[in-house]
Structure formats: C-alpha cells, structure tokens
Design an enzyme around this catalytic site. Structure first.
Site, mmCIF file in Angstrom:
data_model
loop_
_atom_site.group_PDB
_atom_site.id
_atom_site.type_symbol
_atom_site.label_atom_id
_atom_site.label_comp_id
_atom_site.label_asym_id
_atom_site.label_seq_id
_atom_site.Cartn_x
_atom_site.Cartn_y
_atom_site.Cartn_z
ATOM 1 N N SER A 156 1.222 -0.907 -0.071
ATOM 2 C CA SER A 156 0.155 0.625 0.232
ATOM 3 C C SER A 156 1.459 1.131 -0.278
ATOM 4 O O SER A 156 2.347 0.804 0.674
ATOM 5 C CB SER A 156 -1.258 -0.135 0.989
ATOM 6 N N TYR A 170 -1.434 0.006 9.863
ATOM 7 C CA TYR A 170 -1.937 -1.146 9.183
ATOM 8 C C TYR A 170 -0.250 -0.031 8.462
ATOM 9 O O TYR A 170 0.103 -0.966 7.751
ATOM 10 C CB TYR A 170 -2.907 -0.032 7.921
#
Length: 268
Positions: A156, A170
């Site tokens: 990501s 995350y």
C-alpha cells in the site's frame, strides 16, 4: 542491429500466462477477485483462498463457466496449516503452482495511535504481514518444483509513507510486506522465483466508500484526486494491470521491486 520491436515474442507471453497456475490469497472479493477473473479470461488456471466460505461459494458460482480451471478454497491465511494445505490442494488439482498473488488483509478505520489496543494491532499485522509470510512459505517449495515462478504482494501507499484513512498498524504491516518481499526476492531468485510488491493508493470501491462513511470523510477522495498528477484516484483495474505485468514474462528481469500504482501522488 536487432529491431527492438521484435525482441518480445508476444504470442509466447500470452501462452506463458495462459499456461500459468496462480493462487490468489484473498481472491474472493475486490482486487483479488478481479485478478482471478482476468487470469481466467486469459486461459490460466486459478485458485482463490478466502477466509469467508460464503464469499468462496459466491465466487465459485460466478466463475462456474471456467470449469475445472478454477478452484475456490476456504482458509485462514494467518494459519500455517491452512496455507500449507491450500498450496497442496492447488498442486493436486492443477499439477503445479507457478504464481502467488497476496491480496488478503484486514483493516480498521484510523484512530489515534494511543487508542489502538494490542488485539487490533495483532489483527492487522497478522492478516496483512504474517499471512503474506505464511502464503509465501507455503508456495515457494511448489514454485521451485515448477522451475520458478512469480510472487506479487499487494502492499500500500501506506507502507511507503503513512495512511490518511487507516492506522499506524496498517502502515507498519504494509511496510513489513515490502521488506519481506525484498528478502524473498534475494533469497529465492537463484531458484527462478521473482518476488515484487505493489503499492496502490486508496482504491476506489465499496471498501473505501464504507471506510470514508465511517470516518465521515466522504469528500476526501475528491480532494485526493485533485492532488494526484493524473487527476483521478486509483481503480482496481489499475492495480490488476500491474499485477498481470509482474506475473508475466514481460517483467522477467524485475524482482525485489516496489511498483507504485498511485497516479504520481508519491514520486521517489
């Protein structure tokens, strides 16, 4: 001098993908499902594994037209025995395994770091990073027996910088995926295995819409698109194109790389 336009055998590139056997972890929805669909349309044999048996049943129904070229499996990517059994089932069904795409991973709406408890940290790290490790560990021996193959892990933009929508856990997990894949590329390159990561920005879709609604930040995607040099946000098709490139012989000398799919919002 050789004409550069003739250096690729395009028919062979297509045949290579058509003859591939790819396991897509987290492949019953979203980007993973679209990866599986495109590979099947190209003639490949594809297996997906997903935590939710209901989603697996749904994707089996939707992909029924592909017959025995598709295999849907239920399994938990954070459980080593599940991943080992999944890889073995793929080889039993198709005779080999030549590719792994890791798309699985939980997320939670962003909140202050000091409010993230240990259970939530473990959930995000386990599903995004530990799961990627266990999937790689299960797949590599089969890729080696096939004479090599390709691993693509979806990281990501959060792993390159930080996340405006998710949390510290995350960002940490997705940064860990980048390190894992670099190491795998170096360790297993001599056996013919390539490993690369993709770093998309926030992908437009149901999950992103639900997340922004939960955060009461529905207008953020509009502002993000304005900041992106290419003038729009990331779509699943953008990510799938990059995955297919990294699985194919077009990227035959690309390994240990991080490919940014973000429209230029991050340039390094």
């Amino acid at each position: 001098m050789t004409d550069l336009l003739d250096t690729f055998d395009w028919a062979a590139v297509g045949e290579d993908l058509a003859g591939s056997v790819t396991l897509v972890a987290g492949g019953a929805r979203g980007t993973g499902r679209l990866v599986a669909s495109n590979l099947l349309r190209l003639g490949a044999r594809v297996a997906v594994v997903d935590l939710d048996p209901g989603r697996v049943a749904e994707v089996e129904k939707d992909f029924a037209e592909y017959g025995d070229r598709f295999l849907g499996l239920s399994g938990d990517c954070t459980v080593r025995s599940d991943m080992q059994d999944t890889a073995a089932r793929v080889v039993e069904q198709f005779g080999a395994l030549t590719g792994l795409v890791y798309c699985a991973g939980a997320y939670r709406a962003q909140r202050p770091t000091l409010e993230v408890d240990a259970d939530e940290w473990d959930l995000i790290l386990d599903s995004n990073l530990k799961g990627a490790f266990l999937a790689v560990q299960a797949a590599v021996p089969h890729l080696q027996r096939a004479g090599g193959g390709a691993i693509v892990a979806i990281s990501s933009l959060a792993g390159r910088t930080s996340s405006p929508f998710l949390g510290c856990h995350y960002s940490a997990a997705k940064a860990g995926v980048l390190g894992l894949i670099r190491h795998v590329a170096k360790e297993f390159g001599p056996t013919g295995i390539r490993a690369n990561s993709l770093c998309p920005g926030g992908i437009v879709g149901d999950r992103m819409n639900d997340l922004l609604t939960e955060l009461h930040r529905e207008q953020d995607l509009v502002e993000l698109a304005k900041q992106t040099p290419l003038g729009r946000n990331v779509h699943e098709q953008d990510v799938v194109g990059a995955v297919l490139f990294l699985l194919s012989d077009l990227s035959r000398f690309v390994t240990g790389a991080t490919l940014d799919v973000n429209g230029g919002i991050l340039t390094v």
